[in-house]
Design an enzyme around this catalytic site. Structure first.
Site, PDB file in Angstrom:
ATOM      1  N   HIS A  52       0.822  -1.214   0.000  1.00 37.38           N
ATOM      2  CA  HIS A  52       0.000   0.000   0.000  1.00 37.38           C
ATOM      3  C   HIS A  52       0.864   1.275   0.000  1.00 37.38           C
ATOM      4  O   HIS A  52       0.663   2.183  -0.811  1.00 37.38           O
ATOM      5  CB  HIS A  52      -0.877   0.030   1.257  1.00 37.38           C
ATOM      6  CG  HIS A  52      -1.671  -1.207   1.507  1.00 37.38           C
ATOM      7  ND1 HIS A  52      -2.917  -1.416   0.970  1.00 37.38           N
ATOM      8  CD2 HIS A  52      -1.407  -2.306   2.262  1.00 37.38           C
ATOM      9  CE1 HIS A  52      -3.398  -2.573   1.379  1.00 37.38           C
ATOM     10  NE2 HIS A  52      -2.498  -3.134   2.162  1.00 37.38           N
TER      11      HIS A  52
HETATM   12  C1  BDR Z   1      -1.884   0.506   5.780  1.00 38.02           C
HETATM   13  O1  BDR Z   1      -1.947  -0.158   7.025  1.00 38.02           O
HETATM   14  C2  BDR Z   1      -0.667  -0.509   7.449  1.00 38.02           C
HETATM   15  O2  BDR Z   1      -0.673  -1.775   8.045  1.00 38.02           O
HETATM   16  C3  BDR Z   1       0.220  -0.407   6.234  1.00 38.02           C
HETATM   17  O3  BDR Z   1       1.545  -0.058   6.601  1.00 38.02           O
HETATM   18  C4  BDR Z   1      -0.433   0.640   5.405  1.00 38.02           C
HETATM   19  O4  BDR Z   1       0.040   1.933   5.738  1.00 38.02           O
HETATM   20  C5  BDR Z   1      -2.726  -0.281   4.781  1.00 38.02           C
HETATM   21  O5  BDR Z   1      -4.056  -0.329   5.202  1.00 38.02           O
END
Ligand code: BDR
Ligand code: CA
Length: 342
Positions: free
Chosen positions: A268
């Site tokens: 992400h």
């Molecule tokens: C986000 O949640 C975190 O666990 C990841 O680093 C990312 O920023 C994705 O939903």
């Protein structure tokens, strides 16, 4: 924009906007970048991507609670920078907890108990910056000749605090690229909520209503953007930095298979960094975004009004379209090059 003799400040949302900022001609060269982060495996990839990208100059890393606790996210940020030979980048420590309600649980099941997928990186010789994160961020924003891009890839607590304490500095953010939320995909930590918004909904609500030039990179564009094992193998083979990045991704790979059913990794935060590095990577639409801050099952949900594009001054540019193959190739190519140098 006002004339040189006209008023220079106007209120936009809850911040004072300095109309003189757009009059400043940007100097040539890389765009100053701050990464506000909670490493986190995909945060680590995002930091490496920033360091691999000549379009930006990573001037500051600010840490925040989130995937793991603040002490661990800070230690991880220091170690990732050191891995890439960039211990010179200052790391300033941010918020330990959410604004109103402590985060109910961390994300060790996703990122590993220490946040980097069970990989233990060598400690950095660098100490943390003595300034609190919001102070370091405000000083950079106020002193920078060029508009600064801020990539916020953890809970938005630090950015909300900046708005509350240093609104004049916040108003100088050139672009705020946020990894968070979901318009059409539901949640990933609850049925309704994406993790970063869920972790501090009150902070996200403040940030999205502030009228900052914000791009929201949510699950709508991150979930279809899958880094495959073949891509990981390419940078793993390019050198030790790539091999360590690939090692971190193994746990994430297992999680993605079971949680998302994807045969590969959903990184992400790296996609948000790609948009920060190359503006326009993602197709965005101005939307009104409200965050559910109630105590119920919808807490942390981003309610994105998709009926029509918004013309409100507080609209957020919501990422709705992505060329996932191109984005993955960009990431793999940059990490290959970084690894080959290291
Ligand atoms: C986000 O949640 C975190 O666990 C990841 O680093 C990312 O920023 C994705 O939903
Ligand atoms: Ca993150």
């Amino acid at each position: 924009m006002t004339s040189a003799t006209g008023p220079t400040h106007r209120r936009v949302g809850c911040v004072w906007w300095d109309d003189r900022v757009p009059d400043t001609q940007p100097a040539p060269g890389p765009v100053p970048l701050v990464v506000d982060t909670d490493p986190g495996i995909d945060d680590a990839l995002a930091l490496l991507l920033a360091l691999a990208s000549p379009e930006v100059d990573l001037r500051l890393v600010t840490t925040v609670h989130g995937n793991v606790d603040l002490a661990q996210t800070t230690e991880n940020a220091l170690r990732v920078l050191h891995l890439a030979g960039r211990s010179d980048v200052p790391v300033a420590v941010g918020a330990r907890s959410s604004l109103a309600v402590p985060q109910a649980r961390r994300a060790g099941h996703v990122h590993g108990a220490a946040g980097l997928g069970g990989v233990v990186l060598p400690p950095s010789p660098a100490a943390v910056d003595p300034r609190p994160a919001v102070v370091a961020l405000a000083e950079l924003l106020l002193s920078s000749e060029r508009p600064v891009t801020v990539a916020a890839i953890g809970p938005l607590t630090n950015i909300a605090l900046l708005l509350a304490v240093y609104p004049d500095a916040a108003a100088r953010i050139g672009r705020l690229v946020v990894m968070g939320g979901s318009a059409t995909r539901g949640g990933n930590v609850t049925a309704a909520a994406e993790f970063n918004v869920w972790a501090d909904p009150e902070a996200a609500a403040v940030v999205f209503a502030a009228g900052l030039p914000t791009v929201l990179v949510g699950l709508d564009v991150t979930l279809p953007t899958v880094l495959t094992e073949a891509g990981i193998a390419r940078f793993a083979a390019a050198g030790p930095v790539g091999a360590q990045a690939a090692a971190m991704l193994q746990q994430y790979l297992d999680h993605a298979r079971t949680s998302y059913g994807t045969d590969g990794v959903v990184v992400h935060d790296a996609l948000a960094l790609t948009e920060a590095i190359v503006p326009g990577t993602l197709r965005t639409v101005p939307r009104d975004v409200v965050v559910d801050t109630g105590p119920g099952a919808g807490r942390g949900q981003t309610l994105v009004d998709r009926r029509t594009p918004s013309s409100s001054p507080t609209a957020v540019a919501v990422a709705e379209g992505v060329d996932s193959d191109a984005a993955v190739e960009f990431l793999v190519n940059r990490l290959e090059r970084l690894a080959a140098q290291g």
